[in-house]
Design a protein around this motif. Structure first.
Motif, PDB file in Angstrom:
ATOM      1  N   LYS A  40     -11.438 -53.927  -6.424  1.00 42.76           N
ATOM      2  CA  LYS A  40     -10.638 -54.938  -5.729  1.00 42.76           C
ATOM      3  C   LYS A  40     -11.165 -55.258  -4.346  1.00 42.76           C
ATOM      4  O   LYS A  40     -10.737 -56.208  -3.704  1.00 42.76           O
ATOM      5  N   HIS A  41     -12.084 -54.428  -3.871  1.00 41.55           N
ATOM      6  CA  HIS A  41     -12.505 -54.537  -2.475  1.00 41.55           C
ATOM      7  C   HIS A  41     -13.597 -55.591  -2.298  1.00 41.55           C
ATOM      8  O   HIS A  41     -14.581 -55.608  -3.017  1.00 41.55           O
ATOM      9  N   LYS A  42     -13.357 -56.459  -1.352  1.00 44.38           N
ATOM     10  CA  LYS A  42     -14.351 -57.473  -1.001  1.00 44.38           C
ATOM     11  C   LYS A  42     -14.970 -57.127   0.355  1.00 44.38           C
ATOM     12  O   LYS A  42     -14.257 -56.918   1.327  1.00 44.38           O
ATOM     13  N   THR A  43     -16.268 -57.061   0.371  1.00 47.58           N
ATOM     14  CA  THR A  43     -16.953 -56.717   1.610  1.00 47.58           C
ATOM     15  C   THR A  43     -17.211 -57.985   2.433  1.00 47.58           C
ATOM     16  O   THR A  43     -17.851 -58.922   1.959  1.00 47.58           O
ATOM     17  N   HIS A  44     -16.706 -57.989   3.672  1.00 48.38           N
ATOM     18  CA  HIS A  44     -16.933 -59.101   4.576  1.00 48.38           C
ATOM     19  C   HIS A  44     -18.086 -58.739   5.514  1.00 48.38           C
ATOM     20  O   HIS A  44     -18.150 -57.614   6.025  1.00 48.38           O
ATOM     21  N   GLN A  45     -18.954 -59.690   5.723  1.00 49.28           N
ATOM     22  CA  GLN A  45     -20.148 -59.419   6.523  1.00 49.28           C
ATOM     23  C   GLN A  45     -19.792 -58.980   7.933  1.00 49.28           C
ATOM     24  O   GLN A  45     -20.395 -58.044   8.470  1.00 49.28           O
ATOM     25  N   LEU A  46     -18.783 -59.619   8.533  1.00 53.34           N
ATOM     26  CA  LEU A  46     -18.392 -59.276   9.894  1.00 53.34           C
ATOM     27  C   LEU A  46     -17.867 -57.839   9.971  1.00 53.34           C
ATOM     28  O   LEU A  46     -18.163 -57.110  10.920  1.00 53.34           O
ATOM     29  N   LYS A  47     -17.110 -57.430   8.953  1.00 54.40           N
ATOM     30  CA  LYS A  47     -16.598 -56.058   8.931  1.00 54.40           C
ATOM     31  C   LYS A  47     -17.744 -55.065   8.761  1.00 54.40           C
ATOM     32  O   LYS A  47     -17.747 -53.991   9.392  1.00 54.40           O
ATOM     33  N   THR A  48     -18.719 -55.395   7.932  1.00 54.19           N
ATOM     34  CA  THR A  48     -19.871 -54.512   7.738  1.00 54.19           C
ATOM     35  C   THR A  48     -20.626 -54.318   9.049  1.00 54.19           C
ATOM     36  O   THR A  48     -21.034 -53.202   9.391  1.00 54.19           O
ATOM     37  N   ILE A  49     -20.797 -55.408   9.799  1.00 50.23           N
ATOM     38  CA  ILE A  49     -21.480 -55.328  11.096  1.00 50.23           C
ATOM     39  C   ILE A  49     -20.676 -54.469  12.065  1.00 50.23           C
ATOM     40  O   ILE A  49     -21.234 -53.635  12.794  1.00 50.23           O
ATOM     41  N   SER A  50     -19.363 -54.657  12.081  1.00 52.40           N
ATOM     42  CA  SER A  50     -18.512 -53.889  12.997  1.00 52.40           C
ATOM     43  C   SER A  50     -18.577 -52.400  12.675  1.00 52.40           C
ATOM     44  O   SER A  50     -18.662 -51.564  13.588  1.00 52.40           O
ATOM     45  N   MET A  51     -18.548 -52.068  11.386  1.00 52.32           N
ATOM     46  CA  MET A  51     -18.644 -50.664  10.984  1.00 52.32           C
ATOM     47  C   MET A  51     -19.980 -50.068  11.404  1.00 52.32           C
ATOM     48  O   MET A  51     -20.061 -48.933  11.879  1.00 52.32           O
ATOM     49  N   GLY A  52     -21.043 -50.845  11.221  1.00 53.59           N
ATOM     50  CA  GLY A  52     -22.372 -50.377  11.609  1.00 53.59           C
ATOM     51  C   GLY A  52     -22.472 -50.118  13.101  1.00 53.59           C
ATOM     52  O   GLY A  52     -23.049 -49.108  13.528  1.00 53.59           O
ATOM     53  N   LEU A  53     -21.895 -51.002  13.911  1.00 52.89           N
ATOM     54  CA  LEU A  53     -21.947 -50.833  15.365  1.00 52.89           C
ATOM     55  C   LEU A  53     -21.158 -49.611  15.813  1.00 52.89           C
ATOM     56  O   LEU A  53     -21.618 -48.834  16.666  1.00 52.89           O
ATOM     57  N   MET A  54     -19.959 -49.416  15.242  1.00 58.76           N
ATOM     58  CA  MET A  54     -19.145 -48.257  15.633  1.00 58.76           C
ATOM     59  C   MET A  54     -19.802 -46.952  15.214  1.00 58.76           C
ATOM     60  O   MET A  54     -19.795 -45.972  15.967  1.00 58.76           O
ATOM     61  N   LEU A  55     -20.384 -46.943  14.022  1.00 53.03           N
ATOM     62  CA  LEU A  55     -21.063 -45.731  13.559  1.00 53.03           C
ATOM     63  C   LEU A  55     -22.318 -45.462  14.376  1.00 53.03           C
ATOM     64  O   LEU A  55     -22.593 -44.314  14.752  1.00 53.03           O
ATOM     65  N   LEU A  56     -23.065 -46.516  14.671  1.00 55.10           N
ATOM     66  CA  LEU A  56     -24.296 -46.372  15.454  1.00 55.10           C
ATOM     67  C   LEU A  56     -23.993 -45.855  16.863  1.00 55.10           C
ATOM     68  O   LEU A  56     -24.713 -44.993  17.388  1.00 55.10           O
ATOM     69  N   SER A  57     -22.938 -46.371  17.475  1.00 57.28           N
ATOM     70  CA  SER A  57     -22.574 -45.931  18.826  1.00 57.28           C
ATOM     71  C   SER A  57     -22.161 -44.466  18.832  1.00 57.28           C
ATOM     72  O   SER A  57     -22.523 -43.705  19.737  1.00 57.28           O
ATOM     73  N   ALA A  58     -21.401 -44.037  17.804  1.00 54.71           N
ATOM     74  CA  ALA A  58     -20.940 -42.650  17.735  1.00 54.71           C
ATOM     75  C   ALA A  58     -22.097 -41.689  17.484  1.00 54.71           C
ATOM     76  O   ALA A  58     -22.151 -40.594  18.057  1.00 54.71           O
ATOM     77  N   VAL A  59     -23.045 -42.085  16.626  1.00 54.60           N
ATOM     78  CA  VAL A  59     -24.182 -41.219  16.299  1.00 54.60           C
ATOM     79  C   VAL A  59     -25.111 -41.055  17.494  1.00 54.60           C
ATOM     80  O   VAL A  59     -25.644 -39.964  17.755  1.00 54.60           O
ATOM     81  N   ASN A  60     -25.318 -42.128  18.253  1.00 52.01           N
ATOM     82  CA  ASN A  60     -26.249 -42.091  19.380  1.00 52.01           C
ATOM     83  C   ASN A  60     -25.640 -41.533  20.664  1.00 52.01           C
ATOM     84  O   ASN A  60     -26.378 -41.095  21.555  1.00 52.01           O
ATOM     85  N   LEU A  61     -24.317 -41.535  20.761  1.00 57.95           N
ATOM     86  CA  LEU A  61     -23.672 -41.091  22.001  1.00 57.95           C
ATOM     87  C   LEU A  61     -24.051 -39.667  22.400  1.00 57.95           C
ATOM     88  O   LEU A  61     -24.413 -39.440  23.576  1.00 57.95           O
TER      89      LEU A  61
END
Length: 299
Positions: free
Chosen positions: A120-141
């Motif tokens: 049922k889940h639809k992946t939105h490009q904007l949400k994918t980008i937001s998830m990537g940015l939050m994960l990237l910031s947490a990993v690099n911090l």
């Protein structure tokens, strides 16, 4: 009239900032790093005030059946892990870093809900980008933190995993419990678990040797933290009832930005250019998440 519409949002932001600042003061400045006692105290007062408010008719609370309480216990267990690990992490991390890591709980929620609702889940490009940015910031911090504390980051990971799983359970579980009823079960369960864990963890004996145990400032800080935690619940419920999920997300984002911006004026914050970029990246990711949720609702 326009200003009156925003009163719940401003009230939420004020209580949100004061709550985190008070907790940070007790945990970091006074150095009361005994989370089973600190969180046990907060949840005990929260449960008492909530039950009293229900009796007086100030909040809507119906009789909680045994089956409803039992079915909600997995969420309550995650809640205990969330507040315990969060307390450990907040005592050692600066508020901007803490929120940057905490934002990654959205990524955990996203992956769990995607796995459970794959068809049922639809992946939105904007949400994918937001998830990537939050994960990237947490990993690099932690790589750029000028005073990295590995233990603090491990507790932060536990905190975001529990927080993310809790949101996913809340989303997946069709419960007839209201927000106040869920919080009441969480508090009562937390008091029991944290009370049992106080002695084995050494918090009970350590607290008896705490230098500021009889300090008025310490007593006021603990009292204010418990009261503000309860008020935060009330204003959150009020906010959710009066606004759409999109606007609730916006106010949460505003509150976090406010707390992060004001924290250097109240506490010592050790931050350099690289870690600041990580914090900024996390905020951009959360902002995009709010907009992606709006677009998915409009679509």
């Amino acid at each position: 009239m326009q200003c009156r519409r925003h009163i719940p949002g401003f009230a939420f932001s004020l209580v949100f900032v004061l709550s985190y600042f008070t907790n940070k003061f007790v945990l970091s400045v006074l150095k009361f790093t005994y989370p089973t006692l600190f969180q046990g105290w907060q949840t005990f007062i929260g449960a008492v005030l909530l039950l009293l408010s229900g009796k007086l008719g100030w909040v809507e609370m119906s009789f909680i059946t045994r089956s409803s309480a039992v079915s909600w216990l997995p969420a309550s267990l995650l809640f205990v892990g969330n507040i315990y690990a969060g307390s450990r992490a907040l005592s050692r991390l600066d508020i901007p870093f803490f929120f940057t890591l905490q934002n990654s709980s959205h990524v955990v929620t996203y992956f769990i809900t995607t796995a459970l609702h794959r068809e049922k889940h639809k992946t939105h490009q904007l949400k994918t980008i937001s998830m990537g940015l939050m994960l990237l910031s947490a990993v690099n911090l932690p790589l750029w933190d000028p005073q990295v504390d590995r233990s603090a980051y491990l507790w932060a990971v536990c905190h975001l995993l529990c927080a993310g799983a809790y949101k996913a359970f809340e989303f997946h579980k069709s419960s007839n419990l209201s927000d106040c009823e869920q919080y009441c079960i969480n508090c009562l369960f937390s008091v029991l678990v944290l009370a049992l864990a106080a002695h084995p963890t050494g918090d009970l004996t350590g607290a008896l040797e705490f230098p500021s145990l009889y300090s008025g400032v310490f007593h006021c800080g603990c009292g204010a933290s418990a009261l503000l935690g309860f008020l935060l619940l009330l204003v959150t419920v009020k906010l959710k009832r009066g606004l759409s999920s999109e606007h609730v997300g916006i106010w949460i984002f505003i509150s976090k930005v406010t707390a992060m911006s004001l924290s250097p004026l109240v506490f010592t914050v050790n931050i350099n250019t690289s870690s600041f970029v990580c914090v900024l990246m996390g905020l951009v990711g959360e902002a995009l998440l709010v907009f992606s949720d709006r677009d998915s609702q409009l679509g």
